[in-house]
Design a protein around this motif. Structure first.
Motif, mmCIF file in Angstrom:
data_model
loop_
_atom_site.group_PDB
_atom_site.id
_atom_site.type_symbol
_atom_site.label_atom_id
_atom_site.label_comp_id
_atom_site.label_asym_id
_atom_site.label_seq_id
_atom_site.Cartn_x
_atom_site.Cartn_y
_atom_site.Cartn_z
ATOM 1 N N GLU A 1 0.851 -1.280 0.021
ATOM 2 C CA GLU A 1 -0.129 0.046 -0.077
ATOM 3 C C GLU A 1 0.764 1.180 -0.132
ATOM 4 N N PRO B 1 2.553 4.812 -1.332
ATOM 5 C CA PRO B 1 2.937 5.261 -2.748
ATOM 6 C C PRO B 1 3.052 3.852 -3.706
ATOM 7 N N ARG C 1 0.001 2.320 -4.708
ATOM 8 C CA ARG C 1 -0.696 3.077 -5.682
ATOM 9 C C ARG C 1 0.013 3.244 -6.965
ATOM 10 N N HIS C 2 1.292 3.067 -6.864
ATOM 11 C CA HIS C 2 2.096 2.908 -8.398
ATOM 12 C C HIS C 2 1.923 1.618 -8.746
ATOM 13 N N ALA D 1 -0.700 -0.649 -8.453
ATOM 14 C CA ALA D 1 -2.249 -0.876 -9.019
ATOM 15 C C ALA D 1 -2.436 0.209 -9.793
ATOM 16 N N ALA D 2 -2.225 1.547 -9.879
ATOM 17 C CA ALA D 2 -2.621 2.527 -10.565
ATOM 18 C C ALA D 2 -2.027 2.874 -11.874
ATOM 19 N N ARG E 1 -0.328 -0.831 -13.365
ATOM 20 C CA ARG E 1 -1.861 -1.902 -13.521
ATOM 21 C C ARG E 1 -1.482 -3.208 -13.524
ATOM 22 N N THR F 1 -6.214 -7.367 -6.604
ATOM 23 C CA THR F 1 -5.853 -5.861 -6.681
ATOM 24 C C THR F 1 -6.638 -5.113 -6.101
ATOM 25 N N LYS G 1 -7.605 -0.711 -4.967
ATOM 26 C CA LYS G 1 -7.867 0.380 -5.685
ATOM 27 C C LYS G 1 -6.455 1.278 -5.471
ATOM 28 N N ASP G 2 -5.868 1.127 -4.495
ATOM 29 C CA ASP G 2 -4.415 1.668 -4.310
ATOM 30 C C ASP G 2 -3.440 0.647 -3.562
ATOM 31 N N GLY G 3 -3.482 -0.490 -4.108
ATOM 32 C CA GLY G 3 -2.515 -1.478 -3.739
ATOM 33 C C GLY G 3 -2.744 -2.775 -4.288
#
Length: 239
Positions: A17, A19, A22-23, A25-26, A29, A53, A55-57
């Motif tokens: 989780e 930063p 987020r990198h 998962a978002a 991808r 997966t 949203k942010d992790g």
């Protein structure tokens, strides 16, 4: 496999989780079933597969956990502050080739000077660059970017190193032929665009540093360190 930095590598299950998550998962991808590696930057590695997966992790299953020994001898590069963004370029390349410690140095002939808030911001950029370059290069031991050093600080580091080298265009001894120690830190001093001042060179040699010639051509300060580090990597057997 993509590499992500964590505070500690879990034994069986992990949630990536913040930063890094987020990198993954978002931005990357990464999807369920894909493989990723986690590291704490101090040698611990976790080979993982993505279970879910977020949203942010990512939710991960740790397939295998192991430890990578620290490379030896340590290679330390004292890098005079280059102009513009060439400092970050130097840090990126030296991190990729495996330099262990990078010491920013406020040389007397450095055009760029770090003062006040600028110093903290610039040092933060160097450290962020080293962090990202280490992940890109799949390094499991993070490259350390030290605090800004004065010439007096560099003299002390030279006294403590098993071998201190100062790259200099007038040196008689090629770097490829300098006798290397059997153990301990190898330190290299890379001067600024205007070169190492005579007073600095005298102070370094008095502290035990050996002037060394990198090659017949003149390299920029931002590329000299990575070229010299590559020579040492090969000569010490780290490569």
């Amino acid at each position: 496999m993509p590499v992500f930095l964590v505070d500690a590598v879990a034994e069986a299950h992990a949630v990536l989780e913040g930063p890094e998550g987020r990198h993954a998962a978002a931005v990357r991808r990464i999807r369920p079933g894909e493989r990723v590696d986690l590291t704490d930057g101090a040698g611990a590695v976790g080979e993982c597969v993505v279970r879910e997966t977020l949203k942010d992790g990512l939710v991960l299953d740790v397939l295998r956990r192991y430890t990578v020994p620290a490379p030896a001898p340590r290679i330390v590069v004292v890098q005079a502050l280059p102009k513009g963004d060439r400092g970050e370029l130097a840090v990126e390349m030296m991190t990729e080739v495996g330099v262990d410690v990078i010491v920013p140095w406020a040389a007397s002939r450095s055009i760029t000077q770090w003062r006040g808030d600028k110093a903290a911001k610039a040092l933060g950029k160097w450290r962020a660059t080293a962090r990202e370059a280490g992940k890109q290069a799949r390094r499991f031991h993070r490259a350390e970017v030290a605090e800004l050093a004065t010439t007096r600080d560099v003299v002390r580091l030279a006294e403590q190193a098993a071998l201190a080298l100062v790259l200099h265009e007038a040196a008689a001894r090629p770097l490829a032929r300098v006798e290397l120690p059997g153990s301990g830190d190898i330190m290299m001093i890379v001067g600024p665009e205007g070169g190492v001042a005579e007073t600095e060179l005298a102070a370094f040699t008095e502290a035990g540093a050996v002037p060394a010639l990198l090659g017949p051509t003149v390299l920029r300060t931002s590329t000299a360190g990575v070229a010299a580090a590559a020579v040492l990597q090969a000569r010490t057997g780290r490569w």
